[in-house]
Design a protein around this motif. Sequence first.
Motif, short mmCIF file in Angstrom:
data_model
loop_
_atom_site.label_atom_id
_atom_site.label_comp_id
_atom_site.label_asym_id
_atom_site.label_seq_id
_atom_site.Cartn_x
_atom_site.Cartn_y
_atom_site.Cartn_z
N GLN A 184 -10.37 -42.54 36.37
CA GLN A 184 -11.50 -42.75 35.81
C GLN A 184 -11.63 -44.09 34.90
O GLN A 184 -12.72 -44.72 34.63
CB GLN A 184 -12.14 -41.73 34.90
CG GLN A 184 -12.69 -40.51 35.65
CD GLN A 184 -13.25 -39.31 35.03
OE1 GLN A 184 -12.47 -38.95 34.04
NE2 GLN A 184 -14.00 -38.75 35.26
N THR A 190 -14.71 -47.58 39.98
CA THR A 190 -16.09 -47.25 39.63
C THR A 190 -17.25 -47.32 40.66
O THR A 190 -17.82 -46.16 41.18
CB THR A 190 -16.51 -47.99 38.40
OG1 THR A 190 -15.69 -47.73 37.24
CG2 THR A 190 -18.19 -47.31 37.78
N GLU A 209 -14.07 -34.24 42.73
CA GLU A 209 -13.23 -35.31 42.23
C GLU A 209 -11.85 -34.98 41.43
O GLU A 209 -12.07 -33.81 40.71
CB GLU A 209 -14.28 -36.04 41.14
CG GLU A 209 -15.52 -36.88 41.90
CD GLU A 209 -16.14 -37.35 40.76
OE1 GLU A 209 -16.08 -37.99 39.89
OE2 GLU A 209 -17.48 -36.68 40.47
N ASN A 211 -8.75 -36.37 39.03
CA ASN A 211 -8.60 -37.60 38.24
C ASN A 211 -7.06 -37.50 37.84
O ASN A 211 -6.63 -36.43 37.42
CB ASN A 211 -9.42 -37.98 37.07
CG ASN A 211 -10.91 -37.88 37.49
OD1 ASN A 211 -11.70 -37.06 37.59
ND2 ASN A 211 -11.20 -38.84 38.51
#
Length: 355
Positions: A184, A190, A209, A211
């Motif tokens: 992130q 992004t 998602e 991360n």
Amino acid sequence: MKKNILKRVLTLALAALLTLSLFACGKKNNDSSTSTSGATSYKVGICNYVDDASLNQIVDNIKTQLAAIGQEKGVTFEISYDNCNADSAVLNQIIANFIADKVDLMIGVATPVAVAMQAATEGTDIPVVFAAVSDPVSAGLVESLEAPGANITGTSDYLDTDAILDLIFAANPGAKNIALLYDQGQDSSTTPIKNAKAYLDKKGVSYKEYNGTTTDEISLAVSSIVADKADAVFTPTDNTVMTAELAIYETLAKAGIPHYTGADSFALNGAFLGYGVDYANLGVETANMVSGILLDGNKPATTPVLTFDNGTATINTDICKELGLNYDDLAKTFAPLCTKVQSIVTAENFDDLNK
């Protein structure tokens, strides 16, 4: 008699003064020379963000191309190179060292380096050329790709996210669960992740998602992806995941999950597929841009950011076999969606392929 003696003394004194004057002029001329043989020397500071195959390939090609240009043009590029390894404190110190060394130009490889260089050189006349910045406008580096508007320009590895996702569904039309693996904190991720979500929402496909900010965290995220039985994984040009690829590729391959990524270096390090720009060529063009600024007087503010065709799909044939897929069949399936389809085998660095 006295008159002749006085005349002789004056003549000798004048000759001595002339000799001293010529010697002094010659000495001053030699001291002001920037290098031997009349060549001109330019100091260039290069900072790399992390040690990974893609970014290292860019740096290698920048150095090689600058050396070639220097030989052709009769100039010398004195290169100072360093790698901050994603440490902001180290990055700021490297840039401070470049400024103290009075470099003529800085090259920032990857978005975080470019942003830091731009901030540090504001109010100075030191131009900055960035390399492999995925979205220089959103990162606040330039006003537009066509007219940067500040003392900075460079090359972009902008990623066509839709094109990669098209490959996922070309290979597996029934895919229903896509994992989005990224850091992130990476600016390069992004926009592509935002675009991926929009693409999958429109297609009505589920996604989740995952991360991480370190290799260990990315490895844990991959364990969760396997447990969740994802049909495929998508990662953009994310430097954190790129650095971790060698640690995660076997886990994904053994689970039968193909990893689709935004650069051929991911495929080199074990991802199933890398789709994107030719980073060797990006390095060459970055060096050409540097030459244009230092040798030809081009202004960064009016030098357009250079973007590239994202149409090359690189398939790792080692992983292809482990996933039970056929490279030739995939190459035919992907061909209408790509400029080129090529193969690669697993290695740590591109140089290893030639050994």
